[in-house]
Design an enzyme around this catalytic site. Structure first.
Site, PDB file in Angstrom:
ATOM      1  N   THR A  33       0.893  -1.217  -0.164  1.00 50.05           N
ATOM      2  CA  THR A  33       0.189  -0.033  -0.038  1.00 50.05           C
ATOM      3  C   THR A  33       0.887   1.206  -0.012  1.00 50.05           C
ATOM      4  OG1 THR A  33      -2.010  -1.107   1.297  1.00 50.05           O
ATOM      5  CG2 THR A  33      -1.850   1.352   1.328  1.00 50.05           C
TER       6      THR A  33
ATOM      7  N   PHE B 266      -2.800  -7.913   3.684  1.00 51.82           N
ATOM      8  CA  PHE B 266      -1.543  -7.469   3.984  1.00 51.82           C
ATOM      9  C   PHE B 266      -1.049  -6.491   3.434  1.00 51.82           C
ATOM     10  CE2 PHE B 266      -2.674 -12.217   3.178  1.00 51.82           C
ATOM     11  CZ  PHE B 266      -2.675 -12.657   4.370  1.00 51.82           C
ATOM     12  N   CYS B 267      -2.022  -5.458   3.235  1.00 49.98           N
ATOM     13  CA  CYS B 267      -1.461  -4.187   2.703  1.00 49.98           C
ATOM     14  C   CYS B 267      -0.998  -4.417   1.280  1.00 49.98           C
ATOM     15  CB  CYS B 267      -0.526  -3.338   3.670  1.00 49.98           C
ATOM     16  SG  CYS B 267      -1.251  -3.058   5.228  1.00 49.98           S
ATOM     17  N   ASN B 268      -1.721  -5.218   0.622  1.00 48.28           N
ATOM     18  CA  ASN B 268      -1.335  -5.599  -0.815  1.00 48.28           C
ATOM     19  C   ASN B 268      -2.517  -6.048  -1.658  1.00 48.28           C
ATOM     20  OD1 ASN B 268      -0.125  -6.333  -3.383  1.00 48.28           O
ATOM     21  ND2 ASN B 268       1.718  -7.258  -2.304  1.00 48.28           N
TER      22      ASN B 268
END
Length: 870
Positions: free
Chosen positions: A147, A416-418
């Site tokens: 992110t 997972f911030c992806n």
């Protein structure tokens, strides 16, 4: 699956060529774990991609350093400050040495972390915006990016620079040179990609760096000069990075990913060839060679590092890095050995996991990977997956996380911030993301399935101190929870939707059943056998005649059409929990306040940092027995081996009370400390420092409220220290059916009273049908009217015996198996106060009058917290 594949010998035989396990210590990895990580005893930590764990010797070396030296502000000129400055410069060289480069090629700029380093790049890169005479710049990034990389486009957009997302499959076919006449263009472009995906562990080729900089590989066909940002945060935690060979222009890192300590410190490694081109507008302390306060004059320092490190750097944390590198080298022998060790574990776990099958041949997990885990240069020690049932349906990641917690296994769940990788692997469209947001799902919450499709997944990752036992424990957990014979049993279901029948207009409209599914009937004998502790304790006097007549009037107008042959639904038990997560206090009759049952969860125990303690962290809380004496206006607290202690019911927010703010789930509440006397009592019993705090009455109406869907838009429901709603209701019939299912899995059957207490409800009803409460939208109990907010999704607290504090993992596993991939049990209620002149009271034996809903499933409340009753 047979036990042989889970043996250490099978693990050693399965290692890829060249991958050694351990670090060659004579006393072995187990001795290293016992010495350096004693806090991991009984814990299987598999979130090393989230954060590494620091070894004991690192902290000792660091604290010894601080005790033996005086480190002053490096911007001063005294002796202690000079020592700090020189030590920081030494650490810079140590970092460069770790990445096989020198100060001639790279500069270290300390930041607060990798994210801050990325933000610095976006702000200082020499972009050429749209609308000028020169060709404009582009910011390109791989969609499989964190992110914090994607977020750079917010800054570039404000500079009128276009951002272009590139899918991994597209970059692989982008090998085409620009025409010769366009190769002389000097417009700067930036391409960012991760050395290792934090989602799947895929390692993208480091050869891309030189290929892109030389023009052999073009992210997009555009004249100009390409610079490369290599996001190395995930990669460098377990793999060596040689910047002497792979000379990216920008390399952001976070040190806690490598050592676990210090947190809040990162660095940007900048190639000195581009460093002079970077632009800076803001200047903070220590960055100026000279400036004028009264005129627009500023001259930066010559050093690139000093120019970009605004203010005083976190110098003590930087000093800790030296010890981090030294200890890591001493314990492991270097990053190449860490790479081999962690990949050996990941390869073995992947191999076993991918071969697990149900009896029908269906896979137990779906692994999200771009590799076959055969090459450590192409795959890192990360395994991303979802657990499936026998029919191929995904089990929600929150449920898997809860089950793992029961086994003290620490995993990571979500996206997972992806988001880019999550969309790619889970086949989630852009429209799906937007629809999920409208449905209440946000990044980081526990909403794991929407319309039966996963919103995220489960990730395990290995670190340098991970062991074969960690992999074995995890695999045994998956096998035990998914391949047991009882998982093939038929799930317990809610009652079928009941048909409706017209009723006269002067009555409330209720649904009526011509016939109920014969799931489970409760006999009068079974109900009589449920013991009660509250025949006299804590009860109020009988209701006033006015109240009784009013309730009778309400009941007359609210009677639903009776089920054929059905029995009335009544309140069987009432519990309140004066201290959050402590033992229940059973009553036969109790007043109702504006937050629920009077004094329910008005107090909670917090640790020395002021953080709420629950049975998840401290199961012995269930052995703390509070009771309310309304006449004496005190709460008496008892525990085995302790003298009783009392706390006044009267709110004490005077000058002597210490008022503070606390958090319950996502809610912020005003509280005050109940004093050192009760704090000492609790600390002695629990064996750890703690305090008892109480919600402040003068802020209850302001600080902990909930706008509840379905209630009047102007209605703010006031909450005590509960997680989600004012009341939790369960049905004895549902308990009995679950008891039958659980008993088949346990050596010793549970008593129904024990099961009831595990589910920590406020209201226990006796209804003819199991799980029929899940079909209700509203209920009336006497003059009280309640709206159903949603189902309660259970956590591991139900695995704790409320009489002994002992855990039994089977309870949550049985509930999951019984409910068919769900862990819902019980319903949340909010009170809609009845307008009258008398005080409302809830009583055992009162009739429960439900209103059935039209839809067949209650949607759970939307929150980032688990909906378990504390």
């Amino acid at each position: 699956m047979a036990g042989e594949p889970l043996s250490f010998r099978a693990f050693l035989d399965a290692r890829p060529a060249g991958c050694e396990y351990g670090y060659g210590h004579g006393d072995g990895l187990r001795a290293l774990r016992d010495r350096e990580f004693p806090r991991l005893r009984g814990i299987t930590y598999l979130d090393h991609a989230g954060s590494a764990l620091f070894p004991e010797s690192l902290l000792k070396a660091f604290t010894d350093d601080l005790r033996n030296n005086v480190y002053g502000n490096p911007h001063s000129q005294n002796i202690s400050s000079k020592l700090t400055y020189d030590t920081i410069e030494h650490v810079r060289y140590r970092i460069l040495q770790h990445f096989h480069t020198t100060a001639e090629d790279y500069t270290i700029i300390f930041t607060s972390g990798c994210t801050a380093a990325l933000k610095l790049i976006a702000e200082s890169f020499p972009w050429i915006p749209e609308g000028t005479k020169q060709p404009s710049s582009r910011f390109c990034y791989l969609t499989d990016s964190h992110t914090s990389v994607v977020g750079m486009r917010g800054i570039t957009a404000s500079m009128n620079v276009l951002s272009v997302p590139i899918k991994p499959k597209d970059i692989l076919v982008a090998k085409s040179r620009l025409p010769a006449e366009e190769q002389n263009c000097t417009t700067p472009h930036l391409f960012s990609y991760p050395a290792q995906s934090n989602f799947s562990g895929t390692k993208y080729p480091l050869s891309w760096i030189q290929d892109i900089k030389s023009g052999r590989l073009c992210p997009i066909k555009l004249p100009g000069k390409w610079f490369v940002l290599l996001d190395a945060a995930s990669y460098v935690s377990t793999s060596p990075l040689d910047l002497g060979v792979h000379q990216a222009d920008f390399i952001p890192i976070s040190f806690y990913k490598i050592f676990g300590f210090p947190t809040g410190l990162g660095a940007l490694l900048v190639n000195n060839r581009i460093a002079p081109l970077l632009r800076k507008t803001y200047f903070g302390g220590g960055t100026a060679a000279a400036y004028l306060a009264g005129e627009d004059f500023y001259f930066p320092r010559k050093s690139i590092a000093e120019r970009f490190e605004d203010g005083t750097v976190s110098f003590l944390d930087i000093i800790a890095l030296k010890h981090g590198f030294d200890v890591l080298e001493k314990l492991t022998g270097g990053m190449e050995k860490i790479k081999q060790h962690t990949f050996a574990l990941a390869h073995y776990t992947y191999t076993v996991l991918s071969n697990l099958k149900y009896a029908n041949g269906a896979p137990v997990v779906r692994i999200y990977s771009d590799t076959d885990f055969s090459n450590p240069d192409a795959q890192g020690p990360i395994i991303n997956f979802n657990v499936l049932d026998e029919n191929g349906q995904v089990l929600g990641f929150s449920q898997v996380d809860s089950m793992a917690s029961l086994h003290n296994i620490h995993v990571r769940t979500g996206c997972f911030c992806n988001t880019g990788a999550c969309q790619m692997h889970l086949d989630i469209s852009n429209e799906d993301i937007q629809r999920n947001l409208q449905a209440g799902h946000v990044c980081g919450d526990n909403i794991d399935l929407l319309d039966g499709r996963p919103t995220g997944s489960v990730r395990i990752s290995f670190g340098y101190m991970s062991s074969f036992e960690d992999a074995q424990t995890f695999l045994n957990f998956i096998i035990a929870t998914r391949l047991s014979n009882s998982d093939a049993e038929i799930p317990l279901q809610s009652v079928t939707k009941l048909p409706t029948e017209c009723v006269p207009d002067d009555h409330l409209s209720f649904n009526k059943a011509d016939k109920l599914s014969p799931i489970l009937q409760i006999s009068d004998r079974e109900l009589r056998n449920i013991p009660s502790e509250a025949e006299t304790t804590g009860s109020k006097q009988p209701p006033e005649p006015e109240a009784e007549s009013m309730r009778a009037a309400v009941s007359e107008t609210a009677v639903p059409t009776c089920r054929k042959g059905g029995k009335p639904i009544t309140v069987a038990k009432i519990y309140l929990y004066p201290i959050k997560s402590c033992s229940a206090f059973e009553v036969t009759e109790w007043p109702v306040g504006n937050q629920g049952l009077l004094y329910d969860r008005n107090w909670m125990v917090v640790n020395q940092n002021g953080v709420c303690m629950t049975q998840k962290q401290e199961p012995r809380l269930c052995l703390v027995n509070p009771s309310i004496d309304l006449k004496e206006k005190i709460m008496v607290i008892q525990a085995e081996g302790m003298d009783p202690i009392s706390v006044p019911l009267e709110d004490n927010t005077g000058k002597e009370a210490v008022t503070c703010e606390s958090k319950v789930c996502s809610h912020r509440v005003k509280t005050y400390d109940c004093g050192e006397r009760i704090a000492g009592w609790l600390s002695t019993f629990l064996g750890r420092p703690c305090h008892l705090i109480r919600q402040s009455s003068d802020t209850k109406s302001k600080s902990h409220q909930k706008n509840t869907k379905g209630l009047s838009s102007a209605t703010n429901i006031s909450l005590s220290l509960v997680n989600e709603a004012q009341y939790l209701l369960i049905n004895v019939a549902s308990i009995l059916q679950l008891k039958e299912h659980i008993s088949a899995r346990l050596k010793e059957p549970l008593e129904i009273e024990e099961l009831i207490r595990r589910f920590r409800a406020n209201i226990v009803i006796s209804a003819p049908e199991s799980f029929e409460e899940e079909e209700w939208v509203e209920i009336s109990i006497g003059a009280l009217q309640f709206q159903v907010v949603g189902p309660c999704s259970r956590c591991q607290i139900i695995c704790i015996d409320q009489q002994s504090g002992e855990r039994n993992k089977e309870i949550l596993q049985s509930l999951s198996a019984a409910r068919g991939r769900k862990t819902n049990f019980g319903i949340y209620l909010m009170n809609q106060p009845f307008c009258s002149s008398f005080s409302d009271t809830l009583s055992v034996g009162s009739q429960v009058l439900p209103v059935l809903k039209e839809n067949t499933e209650i949607q759970p409340p939307t929150s980032s917290e688990e909906k378990c009753s504390g």
